[in-house]
Design a protein around this motif. Structure first.
Motif, PDB file in Angstrom:
ATOM      1  N   SER A   1       0.835  -1.204   0.000  1.00 12.29           N
ATOM      2  CA  SER A   1       0.000   0.000   0.000  1.00 12.29           C
ATOM      3  C   SER A   1       0.876   1.264   0.000  1.00 12.29           C
ATOM      4  CB  SER A   1      -0.933   0.008   1.214  1.00 12.29           C
ATOM      5  OG  SER A   1      -0.173   0.071   2.392  1.00 12.29           O
TER       6      SER A   1
ATOM      7  N   LYS B   1      -2.166   4.649   3.398  1.00 13.16           N
ATOM      8  CA  LYS B   1      -2.980   3.904   4.362  1.00 13.16           C
ATOM      9  C   LYS B   1      -3.531   4.893   5.389  1.00 13.16           C
ATOM     10  CE  LYS B   1      -2.750  -0.034   7.473  1.00 13.16           C
ATOM     11  NZ  LYS B   1      -1.867  -0.990   8.147  1.00 13.16           N
TER      12      LYS B   1
ATOM     13  N   GLU C   1      -6.104   5.412   8.792  1.00 14.34           N
ATOM     14  CA  GLU C   1      -6.766   4.656   9.850  1.00 14.34           C
ATOM     15  C   GLU C   1      -7.602   5.581  10.716  1.00 14.34           C
ATOM     16  OE1 GLU C   1      -4.427   2.100  12.326  1.00 14.34           O
ATOM     17  OE2 GLU C   1      -3.515   1.136  10.582  1.00 14.34           O
TER      18      GLU C   1
ATOM     19  N   GLU D   1      -6.902   1.699   2.227  1.00 10.86           N
ATOM     20  CA  GLU D   1      -5.545   1.474   1.731  1.00 10.86           C
ATOM     21  C   GLU D   1      -5.564   1.590   0.235  1.00 10.86           C
ATOM     22  OE1 GLU D   1      -3.118  -1.808   3.056  1.00 10.86           O
ATOM     23  OE2 GLU D   1      -4.329  -1.960   4.904  1.00 10.86           O
TER      24      GLU D   1
ATOM     25  N   GLU E   1      -3.214   0.797  -3.053  1.00 13.98           N
ATOM     26  CA  GLU E   1      -2.003   0.064  -3.472  1.00 13.98           C
ATOM     27  C   GLU E   1      -1.289   0.806  -4.588  1.00 13.98           C
ATOM     28  OE1 GLU E   1      -1.076  -2.890  -2.052  1.00 13.98           O
ATOM     29  OE2 GLU E   1      -2.770  -2.631  -0.677  1.00 13.98           O
TER      30      GLU E   1
END
Lengths: 409, 227
Positions: free
Chosen positions: B2, B5, B7, B29, B31
């Motif tokens: 990734s 990312k 959170e 995420e 990539e």
């Protein structure tokens, strides 16, 4: 940094009308500042030069009793004259000098009278030291009338309704206190820069003076001394004072402290004018750059987004402001130099305020003159002002939130 | 692997007495090599998400990790430098520097990176050729069409060799032909060079070309669909 300079430079030309307004303001500001400075400096310099040339000279020497009490018999003794002549002839800085006989008296006609100084001069020597002969506005310089000619000032001629060829009665007391009166024919009317000088001084031939007072043949009350360099006046006066006895040499600044004060403080006063002009320009520049920063909000936001750091953004705005201010400076300096050079040689006739200038001791024909350092001074002031002016818009640019700025409409 | 990312990303704005959650606990995420579209109605939070990912805005809470680097802890200058070296931006209004030519605009970011003139020239010409503007290098933005300007903007975004490109409504000001042309170029770069693109858009034409479509609603991910 080269690209920042390039962007800043190109941005200057981006809005030609707005930049043009700033250029014109800066150009006119520089020209106005320097031209006003030149006119004021020219006036003050003329006033000083005129006063020194027609009245004071660089140094005057009087006997100590004369300085304490202006009396006819407080003249120099023969030995003093020999001593002073020797001292002056031995001083290489002395350009020329003359001796004068002076008595206080009155001048009168049927129209009135005026208190004045009767000054006996040797016309040939006097004209090497003072410029009275060049300042005749009517008549001639001791060449036309053989019998008791006199030169009077413009103001005295006006007050007593005198013209060339008419008679003025001069009255004063001789050494014994006897009242003496004699008619003198006005041969010339001079116009010095000073109204008070023109009103209170009459020049006659020294031989007529001696003849009138029927006293010693060497009545000398005053030495007027010119140096090659006016700047040496104080030093040479001090040097002469160490060489002569019972007499005092005074430089022009001591004789006329108000003239000296004006001479010394003129620069500061004129600098205030420049500061005010530059200060006003600064506001114009700030306004223009704030507009530019506001107009380019999206572009500045993009620069911050893509990674141009704040220091570079700040520098770019500062450089742009300096460019904006300084592009017009060379043109302003050139126009100032051309106009000051032109009018400095041709002069500006200020007839409309001529009488006021005459009262203030200034010729109505003004020759603007400015020290070359003034060009550098105003350039530095404009540069300094533009740096100061750039800070507000640059800080404004840094406060933009890049995320919001890139989407600004 | 990734590239991005997030959170529990939260971004809250206060409007008077009200608190508005523009982004609400978003974790996602992205990539390397993705061609992702973030879409949704106005006010759904997609632009706020992109601003936070791009380091242009701070989250109220949560974290953003780009290539294993937590960017929310970076200082202002560190963040600017991070953007310079890792993120390419394409804006709706092109936002080129009007006083510079197309070539100078593309080279500008590399200049900020301290690249040599030779390196800048080589890459600039290569990129402008890739977006079909090799003949327009010396033109200034005002001498180019909207589509051409946006292609210059794409070339500029790629110039710094970023980890990914954030494109905020890149086709909003373009006509159909220019949009297709621009998307072709971006898709080709994505496929051939593996460049990661993240779009924020309403434009169905862009959504149709995406490999992954993340739909936002009320600050939350409503759907996340990969083609």
């Amino acid at each position: 940094m080269k690209t920042i300079f390039k962007i800043a430079w190109r941005n200057v030309w981006r809005n030609k009308l707005r930049s043009g307004v700033v250029f014109t303001s800066v150009l006119l500001g520089i020209w106005a500042g320097l031209f006003v400075l030149a006119i004021s400096s020219g006036m003050l310099e003329q006033q000083k030069r005129g006063t020194l040339e027609s009245q004071l000279s660089h140094i005057q020497i009087h006997s100590d009793p004369y300085l304490a009490d202006i009396k006819l018999n407080h003249n120099f003794s023969k030995s003093q004259i020999a001593e002073i002549d020797q001292a002056l002839n031995d001083t290489k800085e002395v350009k020329n000098f003359c001796k004068r006989s002076i008595v206080e008296g009155t001048g009168s006609t049927a129209h009135g009278f005026s208190n004045l100084n009767v000054i006996g001069v040797n016309p040939e020597i006097e004209q090497k030291v003072t410029t009275i002969h060049e300042r005749l506005i009517e008549g001639s310089y001791f060449t036309k009338y053989k019998n008791r000619p006199a030169l009077i000032g413009r103001k005295l001629a006006e007050d007593l309704h005198l013209e060339v060829g008419k008679t003025i009665n001069l009255s004063f007391q001789d050494a014994e206190g006897n009242f003496i009166q004699s008619g003198f024919k006005v041969e010339g009317i001079f116009g010095s820069p000073s109204q008070s000088f023109d009103k209170s001084n009459v020049f006659i031939k020294q031989e007529d003076f001696v003849d009138l007072v029927a006293g010693e043949s060497n009545y000398v009350h005053e030495y007027a001394v010119n140096l090659f360099q006016v700047g040496n006046s104080k030093r040479i006066a001090e040097q002469l004072n160490s060489e002569i006895k019972e007499a005092t040499a005074e430089d022009w600044a001591t004789i006329s402290p108000e003239l000296s004060f004006r001479d010394e403080t003129a620069g500061a006063g004129l600098m205030v004018i420049l500061v005010i002009i530059v200060f006003a320009l600064t506001f114009g520049i700030v306004n223009t750059m704030l507009m530019a920063v506001l107009e380019r909000k999206r572009e500045l936001g993009m620069l911050l987004c893509v990674g141009m750091n704040k220091r570079n953004v700040f520098v770019m705005i500062v450089i742009e402001t300096i460019f904006l201010s300084l592009v017009a400076a060379p043109a302003g300096l050139l126009i100032s130099w051309l106009s000051i050079s032109y009018f400095g040689s041709s002069g500006i006739k200020l007839d409309a305020v001529g009488e006021a200038l005459y009262k203030a001791g200034i010729d109505s024909m003004v020759y603007p003159a400015v020290d070359s350092s003034a060009y550098l001074t105003i350039s530095l002031m404009i540069m300094f002002a533009s740096i100061i002016a750039s800070i507000i818009p640059a800080r404004k640019a840094l406060k933009y939130n890049p995320a919001e700025a890139v989407r600004a409409v | 692997m990734s590239v991005i990312k997030t959170e529990n990303l939260v971004k809250t704005y206060t409007q008077g007495e009200y608190e508005i959650k523009a982004v609400d606990k978003v974790s996602l995420e992205i990539e390397k090599g993705e061609f992702t579209v973030v879409c949704g109605p106005s006010g759904s939070g997609k632009t706020t998400l992109l601003n936070i990912i791009g380091g242009l805005d701070d989250p109220t809470s949560g974290s953003v990790v780009i290539n294993d680097k937590e960017i929310t802890s970076l200082s202002g200058n560190q963040l600017i430098d991070f953007r310079l070296r890792n993120i390419g931006f394409v804006f709706q209004a092109y936002n080129l520097i009007p006083v510079l030519t197309a070539k100078e605009n593309v080279g500008f970011v590399m200049l900020l990176q301290g690249k040599s003139e030779a390196e800048r020239n080589e890459r600039t010409e290569e990129l402008l050729k890739a977006v079909g503007l090799e003949k327009e290098m010396k033109k200034k933005p005002t001498q180019m069409s909207g589509g051409q300007q946006q292609r210059v903007a794409v070339a500029r975004a790629l110039a710094s060799k970023p980890q990914f490109i954030l494109a905020d409504e890149p086709t909003a000001n373009l006509d159909s032909a220019s949009t297709e042309n621009l998307l072709d170029i971006m898709a080709k770069m994505n496929e051939e060079e593996g460049i990661t693109f993240i779009f924020s858009t309403h434009d169905q034409r862009v959504i149709d070309r995406a490999k992954r479509v993340i739909t936002f609603q009320d600050g939350k991910i409503f759907s996340d669909v990969s083609a």
